[in-house]
Design a protein around this motif. Structure first.
Motif, PDB file in Angstrom:
ATOM      1  N   ARG A 249      74.966  32.034  45.294  1.00 26.46           N
ATOM      2  CA  ARG A 249      74.615  33.358  45.806  1.00 26.46           C
ATOM      3  C   ARG A 249      73.162  33.382  46.254  1.00 26.46           C
ATOM      4  NH1 ARG A 249      77.319  36.869  41.056  1.00 26.46           N
ATOM      5  NH2 ARG A 249      76.890  34.943  39.956  1.00 26.46           N
TER       6      ARG A 249
ATOM      7  N   ARG B 121      71.636  40.513  45.160  1.00 25.43           N
ATOM      8  CA  ARG B 121      72.576  41.570  44.754  1.00 25.43           C
ATOM      9  C   ARG B 121      73.455  42.013  45.915  1.00 25.43           C
ATOM     10  NH1 ARG B 121      67.949  45.008  41.865  1.00 25.43           N
ATOM     11  NH2 ARG B 121      67.067  44.361  43.846  1.00 25.43           N
TER      12      ARG B 121
ATOM     13  N   THR C 165      76.229  39.522  45.920  1.00 26.90           N
ATOM     14  CA  THR C 165      77.151  39.833  44.825  1.00 26.90           C
ATOM     15  C   THR C 165      78.063  40.998  45.206  1.00 26.90           C
ATOM     16  OG1 THR C 165      75.588  39.010  43.179  1.00 26.90           O
ATOM     17  CG2 THR C 165      77.304  40.515  42.392  1.00 26.90           C
TER      18      THR C 165
END
Length: 79
Positions: free
Chosen positions: A21, A33, A36
């Motif tokens: 990621r 984030r 994600t």
């Protein structure tokens, strides 16, 4: 967490089957984030390996190649 400097060209040149990621976020210039959230909503493909979640490199790159080049990942600016 260390800073990672990765571009889409770096990912294209890589022989790794998967990316993290953090690598995906660095290549797109977004916060991890965002990656994600995009994995969770299905915009970015992923594979769970034990407790780790990784992204198949070829599938990730296809999002930004060809006809899909004009679609955006949530949280990234449109071209």
């Amino acid at each position: 967490m260390r800073d990672i400097s990765v571009t889409l060209d770096d990912l294209r040149a890589s022989r790794n089957a998967v990316i993290t990621r953090a690598e995906a976020a660095a290549a797109l210039g977004v916060d991890p984030r965002t990656i994600t959230a995009s994995i969770e909503n299905g915009s970015i493909p992923s594979v769970k390996l034990g407790r780790r979640v990784v992204i198949p490199r070829e599938k990730f790159l296809r999002i930004f190649d060809g006809d899909d080049a004009h679609s955006t990942v949530p949280g990234t600016p449109a071209r």
